[in-house]
Each structure stands twice: as structure tokens, then as C-alpha cells.
Design an enzyme around this catalytic site. Sequence first.
Site, PDB file in Angstrom:
ATOM      1  N   ARG A  88     -17.765   4.961  -6.126  1.00  8.86           N
ATOM      2  CA  ARG A  88     -18.609   4.481  -5.495  1.00  8.86           C
ATOM      3  C   ARG A  88     -19.396   4.768  -5.145  1.00  8.86           C
ATOM      4  NH1 ARG A  88     -13.373   2.553  -3.346  1.00  8.86           N
ATOM      5  NH2 ARG A  88     -12.302   1.159  -4.063  1.00  8.86           N
ATOM      6  N   ASP A 148      -8.992  -3.704   0.871  1.00  6.17           N
ATOM      7  CA  ASP A 148      -7.878  -2.391   0.982  1.00  6.17           C
ATOM      8  C   ASP A 148      -6.653  -2.782   2.051  1.00  6.17           C
ATOM      9  OD1 ASP A 148     -10.288  -1.588  -0.197  1.00  6.17           O
ATOM     10  OD2 ASP A 148     -10.942  -0.639   1.915  1.00  6.17           O
TER      11      ASP A 148
HETATM   12  O1  LIG Z   1     -13.512   0.375  -6.606  1.00  9.29           O
HETATM   13  C1  LIG Z   1     -14.822  -0.592  -6.582  1.00  9.29           C
HETATM   14  O2  LIG Z   1     -15.829  -0.385  -6.824  1.00  9.29           O
HETATM   15  C2  LIG Z   1     -14.750  -2.409  -6.066  1.00  9.29           C
HETATM   16  C3  LIG Z   1     -14.560  -2.080  -4.604  1.00  9.29           C
HETATM   17  O3  LIG Z   1     -14.762  -1.715  -4.137  1.00  9.29           O
HETATM   18  C4  LIG Z   1     -13.235  -2.277  -4.780  1.00  9.29           C
HETATM   19  O4  LIG Z   1     -12.434  -1.829  -3.718  1.00  9.29           O
HETATM   20  O5  LIG Z   1     -12.696  -3.305  -5.638  1.00  9.29           O
END
Ligand SMILES: O=C(O)C[C@H](O)C(=O)O
Length: 308
Positions: A88, A148
Site C-alpha cells: 500500500r 481488518d
Molecule cells: O489491500 C489493499 O491494498 C486495499 C485495502 O487496504 C484492503 O485492505 O483491502
Amino acid sequence: MKVTVVGAGAVGASCAEYIAIKNFASEVVILDIKEGFAEGKAMDLMQTASLNGFDTKITGSTNDYSKTANSDICVITSGIPRKPGMTREELIGINAGIVKMVSSSLIDHSPNTIIIVVSNPMDTMTYLVHKTTGLPKNRIIGMGGALDSARFKYRLAEALGAPISDVDGMVIGGHSDKGMVPLTRLATRNSVPVSEFISEERLQQVLEDTKVGGATLTGLLGTSAWYAPGAAVSGLVQAIACDQQKIFPCSTLLEGEYGLNDLCIGVPVVLGKNGIEKIVEIKLSDAEKAQMQESAKGVKATNALLEL
Ligand SMILES: O=C(O)C[C@H](O)C(=O)O
Ligand SMILES: NC(=O)c1ccc[n+]([C@@H]2O[C@H](COP(=O)([O-])OP(=O)(O)OC[C@H]3O[C@@H](n4cnc5c(N)ncnc54)[C@H](O)[C@@H]3O)[C@@H](O)[C@H]2O)c1
């Protein structure tokens, strides 16, 4: 209640859809820089209203911020997503410029709004919105921990062979592959610690799978995920819009809480009509404290790349 979603891409559209389906907002404006794109997404979504039974009015705008005026809540999803193999953090070069411009334009038209930052690298983009807008810290919220935590619960339920509704757990720390801190010690199945049901080794696997949740989906999809991100954002928007006073892990500016200063990172907060009503300081173990410190180091290293 007027909500603006900037970025009519995968996450922005999913977020607008979940907000509409939950039927608590009178109006959702979707704005995108790509000509006609937001208008098209808004029209398509509006044509689901009679099918899904919602009354929220969804409109689209091509970069015309006057249409977003007096929004109560603004969500920033504009920017590029990662591709398989990327982190990211690698998105900062392009997304920082976009988030800076978008956040100032939003504030010009909605000076009293609450901003939810989604674009990655999210903790750093949340910090950038603080530096750009100077809004009080309760009105700038980074979305990462809610997503998350949903992934953590999914992995826990899988390991336990339990329904997801029976499982509770939270992820704090940075929204990054290495920086997440899934609180396995506090995770429960119907109030019973999950360690009563699965081995330490299996729990460690759950933790590792949770941390790379976004990367795993990016590998499968060729771009990053949108359904769970959109649903997670809609949960935060609803908590604020309906003054729910619910706890979510969110990225917020820390000023001494958790022994950390001058960065935005995920910690539990209470969300209500004022945005972040309170930062909740839970007692962490020494190991968890060390993981938070390490995570904060990573976020600060990315923040250092910002041109402030
Ligand atoms: O994983 C990613 O790049 C996108 C987002 O932050 C996610 O966790 O889905
Ligand atoms: N925080 C999180 O948990 C989380 C979860 C998923 C995705 N994301 C991030 O969200 C962002 C969007 O992801 P996506 O999958 O929706 O990408 P996408 O490419 O599908 O959509 C992004 C949209 O932003 C628009 N855009 C670009 N610059 C703009 C500008 N200056 N003004 C208005 N709109 C602009 C693009 O035209 C595009 O439609 C990415 O940075 C991604 O990494 C974060």
C-alpha cells in the site's frame, strides 16, 4: 443527512451502495474526476432503489464540488489501488497529491464536515488530511481497522468452525501488511477466549492470514478488494450519522495515547455524531505494546515521505 463519497471506483461505489441499502442517509453524492463516471454509477445505483427498498437519493458529479456543499460526512476513496505484488505504501507518490487536493476542495464546500479517509496508504493519508485541513482531530477518521477486524473474524470463524456471528475480535495498529496488530489474546467465541478452542499454532496462522488479508485478495482479483471495504466504511458512516456511540478501531491522530505521538494509527475509538467521541485506551500486554511501537515506526517512515 448528506454524505459525499469522492471516488466512484470500486470502493466508492460499494460504499455508496451499502450506505443507500441501510437507508439512514437522505442523500449520497458521488464525485469522480472521470467525466460522467460518477453520474453513471449514481444512476445505476438509483435504479436498484425500488429493488432494494431504499429512499436515499444518490447523485453523481464530475469534479463539481458545489454539488457536495454542506455534506455532514465526506468519504475519500479517490486514488489508485495497488496491483498484485505491491505494498500500500508504494501508492503514496500518486495518492498524496489526490488526497491533498480532494480534502481541501471538500472543506471549501463543507467546512463542518467529518472526513473518513480510505485511500492508501491510509494512515499516512489520514495524517496528510490533518496537515492539509487543520480540522479538529475528532473530525478526521481513517478506515482500516474496521475492515481488518472483519477479516480477522472471518479467519477466526474459519479456524474455529464457528459462525462468524459467534466470534469477536479486533485489529489495531497500522493498516499495512506488516503493521497490523490482531489482538488474538482478546478474541472470543461467545465470550470464551478463542485460545480455549484452537492451538497457539493455529491462532498464529489466523493472525498471519489476517495481516495479509488485503494482499491475498489483491493477488486473487488483480486489484484490491471493495465489498468488505465498502461495508466497513458504511458501518462508520452509520455510526456517526445515527449517533450510535459504537466502538471501532480507526486511524486517529494520537497525542500521547498508547505512548504514541504525532501520527495517525488504528486504535479503538467511540464513534458518534461528533465523529471520534473518545479514544479508548485498552490495557495492552508488553508484547502488544512492542508490536504497536513497531507498527508506529512503519507508519512514521511512510509519513516522512510526505511533502508537508
Ligand atoms: O489491500 C489493499 O491494498 C486495499 C485495502 O487496504 C484492503 O485492505 O483491502
Ligand atoms: N483503507 C482501506 O481499508 C482500503 C480498502 C480498499 C481500498 N482502499 C484504497 O482506496 C482507494 C480506491 O480504491 P478502488 O479500488 O476504489 O480504486 P478505483 O481505481 O476503482 O477507484 C478510484 C477512483 O478514484 C477516482 N479519482 C482519481 N483521482 C481523483 C480525483 N482527483 N478526484 C476524484 N476522483 C478521483 C478515479 O477516477 C477512480 O474512479 C485506493 O487507494 C485503495 O488502495 C483502501
